[in-house]
Write a protein that holds these residues in place. Structure first.
Motif, PDB file in Angstrom:
ATOM      1  N   ALA A  16      36.145 -90.933  16.047  1.00 14.73           N
ATOM      2  CA  ALA A  16      37.074 -89.844  15.744  1.00 14.73           C
ATOM      3  C   ALA A  16      38.341 -90.030  16.566  1.00 14.73           C
ATOM      4  O   ALA A  16      38.290 -90.445  17.729  1.00 14.73           O
ATOM      5  CB  ALA A  16      36.454 -88.480  16.045  1.00 14.73           C
ATOM      6  N   PHE A  17      39.458 -89.756  15.936  1.00 15.27           N
ATOM      7  CA  PHE A  17      40.737 -89.682  16.626  1.00 15.27           C
ATOM      8  C   PHE A  17      41.213 -88.234  16.551  1.00 15.27           C
ATOM      9  O   PHE A  17      41.110 -87.596  15.502  1.00 15.27           O
ATOM     10  CB  PHE A  17      41.770 -90.607  15.986  1.00 15.27           C
ATOM     11  N   VAL A  18      41.713 -87.738  17.658  1.00 17.23           N
ATOM     12  CA  VAL A  18      42.235 -86.372  17.727  1.00 17.23           C
ATOM     13  C   VAL A  18      43.641 -86.433  18.297  1.00 17.23           C
ATOM     14  O   VAL A  18      43.898 -87.158  19.269  1.00 17.23           O
ATOM     15  CB  VAL A  18      41.351 -85.460  18.611  1.00 17.23           C
ATOM     16  N   ASP A  19      44.536 -85.666  17.697  1.00 22.26           N
ATOM     17  CA  ASP A  19      45.935 -85.658  18.120  1.00 22.26           C
ATOM     18  C   ASP A  19      46.393 -84.221  18.335  1.00 22.26           C
ATOM     19  O   ASP A  19      46.089 -83.337  17.532  1.00 22.26           O
ATOM     20  CB  ASP A  19      46.801 -86.323  17.034  1.00 22.26           C
ATOM     21  N   ALA A  56      40.450 -81.156  29.611  1.00 23.40           N
ATOM     22  CA  ALA A  56      39.326 -80.507  30.286  1.00 23.40           C
ATOM     23  C   ALA A  56      38.335 -79.930  29.274  1.00 23.40           C
ATOM     24  O   ALA A  56      37.110 -80.055  29.430  1.00 23.40           O
ATOM     25  CB  ALA A  56      39.842 -79.410  31.211  1.00 23.40           C
ATOM     26  N   LEU A  57      38.866 -79.290  28.236  1.00 20.16           N
ATOM     27  CA  LEU A  57      38.020 -78.737  27.179  1.00 20.16           C
ATOM     28  C   LEU A  57      37.235 -79.835  26.493  1.00 20.16           C
ATOM     29  O   LEU A  57      36.019 -79.713  26.277  1.00 20.16           O
ATOM     30  CB  LEU A  57      38.890 -77.992  26.159  1.00 20.16           C
ATOM     31  N   LEU A  58      37.905 -80.935  26.159  1.00 20.90           N
ATOM     32  CA  LEU A  58      37.239 -82.031  25.452  1.00 20.90           C
ATOM     33  C   LEU A  58      36.185 -82.694  26.329  1.00 20.90           C
ATOM     34  O   LEU A  58      35.096 -83.035  25.848  1.00 20.90           O
ATOM     35  CB  LEU A  58      38.273 -83.054  24.989  1.00 20.90           C
ATOM     36  N   ARG A  59      36.470 -82.872  27.601  1.00 16.86           N
ATOM     37  CA  ARG A  59      35.473 -83.454  28.507  1.00 16.86           C
ATOM     38  C   ARG A  59      34.213 -82.600  28.542  1.00 16.86           C
ATOM     39  O   ARG A  59      33.094 -83.127  28.544  1.00 16.86           O
ATOM     40  CB  ARG A  59      36.055 -83.592  29.920  1.00 16.86           C
ATOM     41  N   ASP A  60      34.391 -81.283  28.591  1.00 19.59           N
ATOM     42  CA  ASP A  60      33.249 -80.378  28.637  1.00 19.59           C
ATOM     43  C   ASP A  60      32.402 -80.493  27.374  1.00 19.59           C
ATOM     44  O   ASP A  60      31.172 -80.603  27.440  1.00 19.59           O
ATOM     45  CB  ASP A  60      33.739 -78.938  28.813  1.00 19.59           C
ATOM     46  N   ILE A  61      33.054 -80.489  26.218  1.00 17.37           N
ATOM     47  CA  ILE A  61      32.325 -80.562  24.949  1.00 17.37           C
ATOM     48  C   ILE A  61      31.626 -81.912  24.809  1.00 17.37           C
ATOM     49  O   ILE A  61      30.457 -81.987  24.420  1.00 17.37           O
ATOM     50  CB  ILE A  61      33.273 -80.307  23.760  1.00 17.37           C
ATOM     51  N   CYS A  62      32.337 -82.999  25.114  1.00 21.20           N
ATOM     52  CA  CYS A  62      31.759 -84.340  24.973  1.00 21.20           C
ATOM     53  C   CYS A  62      30.573 -84.540  25.900  1.00 21.20           C
ATOM     54  O   CYS A  62      29.558 -85.130  25.509  1.00 21.20           O
ATOM     55  CB  CYS A  62      32.828 -85.397  25.250  1.00 21.20           C
ATOM     56  N   ILE A  66      33.821 -82.399  17.134  1.00 19.28           N
ATOM     57  CA  ILE A  66      35.087 -82.134  16.450  1.00 19.28           C
ATOM     58  C   ILE A  66      35.130 -80.708  15.918  1.00 19.28           C
ATOM     59  O   ILE A  66      36.143 -79.998  16.061  1.00 19.28           O
ATOM     60  CB  ILE A  66      35.311 -83.143  15.310  1.00 19.28           C
ATOM     61  N   LEU A  67      34.044 -80.245  15.322  1.00 19.85           N
ATOM     62  CA  LEU A  67      34.010 -78.885  14.792  1.00 19.85           C
ATOM     63  C   LEU A  67      34.178 -77.856  15.901  1.00 19.85           C
ATOM     64  O   LEU A  67      34.931 -76.882  15.758  1.00 19.85           O
ATOM     65  CB  LEU A  67      32.694 -78.654  14.047  1.00 19.85           C
ATOM     66  N   ILE A  96      36.873 -80.466   6.910  1.00 17.67           N
ATOM     67  CA  ILE A  96      35.688 -79.762   7.401  1.00 17.67           C
ATOM     68  C   ILE A  96      36.060 -78.749   8.477  1.00 17.67           C
ATOM     69  O   ILE A  96      37.067 -78.882   9.166  1.00 17.67           O
ATOM     70  CB  ILE A  96      34.640 -80.747   7.957  1.00 17.67           C
ATOM     71  N   ARG A  97      35.219 -77.734   8.600  1.00 18.61           N
ATOM     72  CA  ARG A  97      35.365 -76.743   9.661  1.00 18.61           C
ATOM     73  C   ARG A  97      34.048 -76.008   9.842  1.00 18.61           C
ATOM     74  O   ARG A  97      33.082 -76.218   9.095  1.00 18.61           O
ATOM     75  CB  ARG A  97      36.479 -75.738   9.345  1.00 18.61           C
ATOM     76  N   ILE A  98      33.991 -75.120  10.816  1.00 23.77           N
ATOM     77  CA  ILE A  98      32.794 -74.308  11.050  1.00 23.77           C
ATOM     78  C   ILE A  98      32.647 -73.268   9.935  1.00 23.77           C
ATOM     79  O   ILE A  98      33.628 -72.674   9.493  1.00 23.77           O
ATOM     80  CB  ILE A  98      32.878 -73.611  12.419  1.00 23.77           C
ATOM     81  N   ASP A  99      31.410 -73.056   9.496  1.00 23.39           N
ATOM     82  CA  ASP A  99      31.104 -72.024   8.508  1.00 23.39           C
ATOM     83  C   ASP A  99      30.932 -70.691   9.228  1.00 23.39           C
ATOM     84  O   ASP A  99      29.944 -70.475   9.931  1.00 23.39           O
ATOM     85  CB  ASP A  99      29.826 -72.399   7.757  1.00 23.39           C
ATOM     86  N   THR A 100      31.887 -69.807   9.080  1.00 22.45           N
ATOM     87  CA  THR A 100      31.824 -68.500   9.746  1.00 22.45           C
ATOM     88  C   THR A 100      31.335 -67.390   8.824  1.00 22.45           C
ATOM     89  O   THR A 100      31.294 -66.222   9.224  1.00 22.45           O
ATOM     90  CB  THR A 100      33.201 -68.113  10.306  1.00 22.45           C
ATOM     91  N   SER A 101      30.960 -67.727   7.596  1.00 18.49           N
ATOM     92  CA  SER A 101      30.457 -66.696   6.681  1.00 18.49           C
ATOM     93  C   SER A 101      29.098 -66.187   7.168  1.00 18.49           C
ATOM     94  O   SER A 101      28.218 -66.957   7.541  1.00 18.49           O
ATOM     95  CB  SER A 101      30.308 -67.271   5.267  1.00 18.49           C
ATOM     96  N   GLY A 102      28.955 -64.887   7.191  1.00 14.92           N
ATOM     97  CA  GLY A 102      27.690 -64.289   7.606  1.00 14.92           C
ATOM     98  C   GLY A 102      27.494 -64.216   9.104  1.00 14.92           C
ATOM     99  O   GLY A 102      26.447 -63.770   9.580  1.00 14.92           O
ATOM    100  N   THR A 103      28.494 -64.669   9.881  1.00 12.84           N
ATOM    101  CA  THR A 103      28.367 -64.580  11.338  1.00 12.84           C
ATOM    102  C   THR A 103      29.016 -63.291  11.830  1.00 12.84           C
ATOM    103  O   THR A 103      29.652 -62.578  11.078  1.00 12.84           O
ATOM    104  CB  THR A 103      29.056 -65.779  12.013  1.00 12.84           C
TER     105      THR A 103
END
Length: 230
Positions: free
Chosen positions: A8-11, A36-42, A71-72, A163-170
């Motif tokens: 994955a590439f992120v910009d 910092a956020l990406l390091r935590d998630i990875c 990524i999501l 793609i993205r997170i499915d937030t329906s029903g949450t």
């Protein structure tokens, strides 16, 4: 040596304009928050940061699912949840395939180039993924659109899914570790807390973390607890 990997590439979109309008110091502050956020998630999801690319990054993973989850989650936090990064947007491209591992730390192959080009093509806030990775999409991820795209330096059109997170029903439930919104239909794992309440998790990794430190999680399902939920 030839290996199979997912990339994955992120910009960070609009970084140049940010330096112009808000100054270099503010740009560096936001870039530091992004890293910092990406390091935590990875670290939590087992994804390797292959290299930083100024205001972007290249990620690599042996398995596809943790990379898609990374990524999501990253897009959700940056684009939808409260975060220091919300004054800018990000875009991503995700692929998988066989590549040559060169000198132990560099990857040479068509799918690497496609991931980078998809990232360049994506709109602000968008993550584009090729068909080869879609079977690994987590239950809490959805595909919004499919389209054939022409990429610079790539002879044939490439089919890409947004793609993205499915937030329906949450709304009531959040993973107490990563803070992602979940529903019973999208959670990968469930558990019961000491009060008898159902706790939903996006992955077995988050469940394992919660199981190992239940005293730190606290709270009740429906609000991110003290374990770091956003």
């Amino acid at each position: 040596m030839r290996v199979h990997r997912s990339f994955a590439f992120v910009d960070v979109q609009g970084f140049t304009a940010l330096t112009e309008h808000q100054g270099d110091e503010r740009a560096v502050e936001l870039l530091s928050a992004f890293r910092a956020l990406l390091r935590d998630i990875c670290a939590r999801r087992g994804v390797r940061i292959a290299k930083w690319l100024g205001d972007g990054v290249m990620l690599v993973c042996v398995e596809t699912r943790p990379l898609l989850a990374t990524i999501l989650e990253l897009h959700h936090v940056v684009c939808e949840a409260a975060s220091p990064m919300q004054t800018v947007s990000i875009r991503s491209g995700i692929t998988s395939g066989d590549v040559i591992l060169m000198e132990g730390d560099d990857y040479i192959g068509h799918c690497v180039n496609v991931a980078a080009r998809l990232c360049d093509l994506a709109d602000g806030g968008e993550a584009l993924a090729v068909p080869s990775v879609m079977e690994a999409l987590p239950r809490w991820g959805i595909s919004l659109t499919h389209r054939d795209v022409t990429l610079r330096g790539v002879e044939k059109p490439v089919t890409a899914s947004s793609i993205r997170i499915d937030t329906s029903g949450t709304g009531r439930y959040f993973d107490p570790i990563c803070g992602l919104p979940l529903a019973h239909t999208t959670a990968d794992e469930t558990a019961t807390d000491p009060d008898g309440e159902t706790v939903l998790f996006c992955s077995s990794d988050c469940l394992d973390t919660w199981t190992r430190r239940p005293a730190r999680v606290g709270g009740t399902p429906g609000s991110p607890g003290a374990a770091g939920g956003r």
